[in-house]
Design a protein around this motif. Structure first.
Motif, PDB file in Angstrom:
ATOM      1  N   MET A  24       0.840  -1.202   0.000  1.00  0.00           N
ATOM      2  CA  MET A  24       0.000   0.000   0.000  1.00  0.00           C
ATOM      3  C   MET A  24       0.872   1.249   0.000  1.00  0.00           C
ATOM      4  O   MET A  24       1.961   1.255   0.521  1.00  0.00           O
ATOM      5  CB  MET A  24      -0.901   0.021   1.248  1.00  0.00           C
ATOM      6  N   ARG A  25       0.353   2.264  -0.601  1.00  0.00           N
ATOM      7  CA  ARG A  25       1.109   3.517  -0.649  1.00  0.00           C
ATOM      8  C   ARG A  25       0.277   4.634  -0.057  1.00  0.00           C
ATOM      9  O   ARG A  25      -0.920   4.726  -0.301  1.00  0.00           O
ATOM     10  CB  ARG A  25       1.453   3.793  -2.106  1.00  0.00           C
ATOM     11  N   ASN A  26       0.914   5.445   0.749  1.00  0.00           N
ATOM     12  CA  ASN A  26       0.251   6.593   1.336  1.00  0.00           C
ATOM     13  C   ASN A  26       0.603   7.810   0.469  1.00  0.00           C
ATOM     14  O   ASN A  26       1.748   8.211   0.408  1.00  0.00           O
ATOM     15  CB  ASN A  26       0.768   6.757   2.772  1.00  0.00           C
ATOM     16  N   TYR A  27      -0.405   8.357  -0.220  1.00  0.00           N
ATOM     17  CA  TYR A  27      -0.127   9.492  -1.108  1.00  0.00           C
ATOM     18  C   TYR A  27      -0.065  10.791  -0.333  1.00  0.00           C
ATOM     19  O   TYR A  27      -1.015  11.550  -0.274  1.00  0.00           O
ATOM     20  CB  TYR A  27      -1.174   9.555  -2.230  1.00  0.00           C
ATOM     21  N   GLU A  28       1.072  11.008   0.264  1.00  0.00           N
ATOM     22  CA  GLU A  28       1.283  12.200   1.049  1.00  0.00           C
ATOM     23  C   GLU A  28       2.575  12.853   0.575  1.00  0.00           C
ATOM     24  O   GLU A  28       3.595  12.183   0.426  1.00  0.00           O
ATOM     25  CB  GLU A  28       1.405  11.808   2.530  1.00  0.00           C
ATOM     26  N   ASP A  29       2.502  14.142   0.308  1.00  0.00           N
ATOM     27  CA  ASP A  29       3.681  14.859  -0.166  1.00  0.00           C
ATOM     28  C   ASP A  29       4.140  15.809   0.947  1.00  0.00           C
ATOM     29  O   ASP A  29       3.641  16.920   1.075  1.00  0.00           O
ATOM     30  CB  ASP A  29       3.321  15.629  -1.449  1.00  0.00           C
ATOM     31  N   THR A  30       5.060  15.337   1.764  1.00  0.00           N
ATOM     32  CA  THR A  30       5.472  16.094   2.958  1.00  0.00           C
ATOM     33  C   THR A  30       6.507  17.171   2.624  1.00  0.00           C
ATOM     34  O   THR A  30       7.050  17.200   1.517  1.00  0.00           O
ATOM     35  CB  THR A  30       6.107  15.144   3.994  1.00  0.00           C
ATOM     36  N   TYR A  31       6.807  18.011   3.597  1.00  0.00           N
ATOM     37  CA  TYR A  31       7.857  19.020   3.421  1.00  0.00           C
ATOM     38  C   TYR A  31       9.187  18.353   3.126  1.00  0.00           C
ATOM     39  O   TYR A  31       9.990  18.864   2.358  1.00  0.00           O
ATOM     40  CB  TYR A  31       7.971  19.902   4.672  1.00  0.00           C
ATOM     41  N   GLN A  32       9.376  17.204   3.756  1.00  0.00           N
ATOM     42  CA  GLN A  32      10.635  16.484   3.514  1.00  0.00           C
ATOM     43  C   GLN A  32      10.737  16.065   2.041  1.00  0.00           C
ATOM     44  O   GLN A  32      11.756  16.258   1.391  1.00  0.00           O
ATOM     45  CB  GLN A  32      10.711  15.256   4.428  1.00  0.00           C
ATOM     46  N   HIS A  33       9.653  15.510   1.507  1.00  0.00           N
ATOM     47  CA  HIS A  33       9.640  15.128   0.091  1.00  0.00           C
ATOM     48  C   HIS A  33       9.902  16.343  -0.804  1.00  0.00           C
ATOM     49  O   HIS A  33      10.676  16.273  -1.751  1.00  0.00           O
ATOM     50  CB  HIS A  33       8.293  14.506  -0.289  1.00  0.00           C
ATOM     51  N   LYS A  34       9.222  17.442  -0.455  1.00  0.00           N
ATOM     52  CA  LYS A  34       9.373  18.665  -1.277  1.00  0.00           C
ATOM     53  C   LYS A  34      10.809  19.173  -1.255  1.00  0.00           C
ATOM     54  O   LYS A  34      11.339  19.629  -2.267  1.00  0.00           O
ATOM     55  CB  LYS A  34       8.419  19.755  -0.776  1.00  0.00           C
ATOM     56  N   GLY A  35      11.420  19.087  -0.065  1.00  0.00           N
ATOM     57  CA  GLY A  35      12.811  19.526   0.086  1.00  0.00           C
ATOM     58  C   GLY A  35      13.758  18.661  -0.735  1.00  0.00           C
ATOM     59  O   GLY A  35      14.654  19.164  -1.422  1.00  0.00           O
ATOM     60  N   LEU A  36      13.537  17.349  -0.679  1.00  0.00           N
ATOM     61  CA  LEU A  36      14.378  16.424  -1.440  1.00  0.00           C
ATOM     62  C   LEU A  36      14.233  16.695  -2.944  1.00  0.00           C
ATOM     63  O   LEU A  36      15.187  16.612  -3.706  1.00  0.00           O
ATOM     64  CB  LEU A  36      13.979  14.973  -1.132  1.00  0.00           C
ATOM     65  N   ARG A  37      13.008  17.054  -3.325  1.00  0.00           N
ATOM     66  CA  ARG A  37      12.737  17.319  -4.748  1.00  0.00           C
ATOM     67  C   ARG A  37      13.465  18.576  -5.215  1.00  0.00           C
ATOM     68  O   ARG A  37      13.995  18.616  -6.312  1.00  0.00           O
ATOM     69  CB  ARG A  37      11.228  17.462  -4.935  1.00  0.00           C
ATOM     70  N   LYS A  38      13.504  19.592  -4.357  1.00  0.00           N
ATOM     71  CA  LYS A  38      14.248  20.828  -4.681  1.00  0.00           C
ATOM     72  C   LYS A  38      15.725  20.505  -4.889  1.00  0.00           C
ATOM     73  O   LYS A  38      16.351  21.026  -5.810  1.00  0.00           O
ATOM     74  CB  LYS A  38      14.113  21.856  -3.551  1.00  0.00           C
ATOM     75  N   ASN A  39      16.255  19.639  -4.006  1.00  0.00           N
ATOM     76  CA  ASN A  39      17.658  19.230  -4.161  1.00  0.00           C
ATOM     77  C   ASN A  39      17.880  18.513  -5.482  1.00  0.00           C
ATOM     78  O   ASN A  39      18.886  18.726  -6.154  1.00  0.00           O
ATOM     79  CB  ASN A  39      18.085  18.279  -3.024  1.00  0.00           C
ATOM     80  N   LEU A  40      16.920  17.664  -5.848  1.00  0.00           N
ATOM     81  CA  LEU A  40      17.037  16.934  -7.107  1.00  0.00           C
ATOM     82  C   LEU A  40      17.094  17.915  -8.282  1.00  0.00           C
ATOM     83  O   LEU A  40      17.890  17.748  -9.206  1.00  0.00           O
ATOM     84  CB  LEU A  40      15.858  15.953  -7.271  1.00  0.00           C
TER      85      LEU A  40
END
Ligand code: SAH
Length: 218
Positions: free
Chosen positions: A1-17
Motif C-alpha cells: 500500500m502507498r500513502n499518497y502524502e507529499d510532505t515538506y521532507q519530500h518537497k525539500g528532497l525534490r528541490k535538491n534533485l
C-alpha cells in the motif's frame, strides 16, 4: 500500500534533485519546474520512499524501470515541448515521463506493450490531475496511426533502429527522440522531419535503457 502524502521532507528532497539536474546541465525551466511539481515517490513502491529523489533509476513491475530523473529531463529538454504539443510516448512504464510532459501542458498519447503495466495504469492516481494523458496497450513500433500526425515523439526504451512507422506519424518539422541501440548502451538521437518526408539526425550522449521489444506481451 502507498500513502499518497507529499510532505515538506519530500518537497525539500525534490528541490535538491532539481539542483542536481541543473548542475548536470539541464537548463529548460519548463522541465525543471515539472520535476519540482511532481511527487516522484508516488510512482514507486513505498519501500523506495526515502530514496525516490536520488538521481537514479528504480525497478517497477514486470522487470521494467522508472528512468533516472536526469534521463527523463535530458530527453524532455531535447524534445523542446510546448504547451498543447501533441506528443506520442513509447513505453508508458511508471507514467512518470508522461506526467512531466502533461505538467508542461502537452497532450500525451502513451503506449505500453506490457499488459499488466497497462492494466495497472487504468487506476492511475493522477488520472484527474492529468486528463491530457491517454493510455494505449500496443506495440510502439506500430505507433498510433488513428491519432497521427504528432508534433513530437519520445521513445523511452532502447530502439534497435529508427522505427519507420513512427517517422511516418511525425509532422513535418516535428522532433523524435530515440535512445538508439548500439549494444551495451544507447546513443541519444534526435531526428527532425523534413517537408519531403525524410529527416535530419543529431547525436547526443550515451544512456542505458531497457530494450524496445516487438509485439505485445499478455
Ligand atoms: N517512460 C517510462 C520508462 C519505462 S521503461 C517511465 O517514465 O517510467 C520502458 C518501457 O517501455 C517499459 O515499460 C517497457 O515495457 C516498454 N516497452 C518496451 N518496448 C515497447 C514497445 N515496443 N511498445 C511499447 N512499450 C514498450
Amino acid at each position: 500500500m502507498r500513502n499518497y502524502e507529499d510532505t515538506y521532507q519530500h518537497k525539500g528532497l525534490r528541490k535538491n534533485l532539481v539542483e542536481v539536474l541543473k548542475q548536470k546541465g539541464i537548463t529548460d525551466n519548463k522541465v525543471l519546474d515539472a520535476v519540482n511539481a511532481i511527487p516522484r515517490h508516488y510512482f514507486l513502491d513505498s519501500a523506495f520512499d526515502k530514496i525516490a529523489y536520488e538521481d537514479r533509476a528504480f525497478p517497477i513491475d514486470e522487470g521494467q524501470t522508472i528512468s533516472q530523473p536526469y534521463t527523463v529531463a535530458y530527453q524532455t529538454q531535447l524534445l523542446q515541448p510546448k504547451r498543447t504539443d501533441k506528443v506520442l510516448e513509447i513505453g508508458t512504464g511508471s507514467v512518470y515521463q508522461a506526467c512531466v510532459l502533461a505538467e508542461i501542458g502537452c497532450r500525451v498519447y502513451t503506449i505500453e506493450r506490457q499488459k499488466k503495466l497497462f492494466e495497472k495504469n487504468k487506476s492511475f492516481f493522477f488520472k484527474q490531475k492529468y486528463p491530457n494523458i491517454k493510455f494505449f496497450y500496443g506495440d510502439g513500433f506500430e505507433g498510433l496511426t488513428a491519432y497521427a500526425p504528432f508534433d513530437k515523439i519520445i521513445i523511452t526504451a532502447a530502439a534497435p533502429f529508427i522505427p519507420p512507422r513512427l517517422v511516418d506519424q511525425l509532422k513535418s518539422g516535428g522532433l523524435m527522440i530515440i535512445p538508439l541501440d548500439e549494444g551495451e548502451s544507447q546513443r541519444m538521437l534526435r531526428i527532425t522531419k523534413q517537408d519531403n518526408g525524410g529527416y535530419t539526425e543529431e547525436y547526443f550522449d550515451y544512456f542505458s535503457f531497457v530494450p524496445m521489444l516487438h509485439g505485445k506481451n499478455n
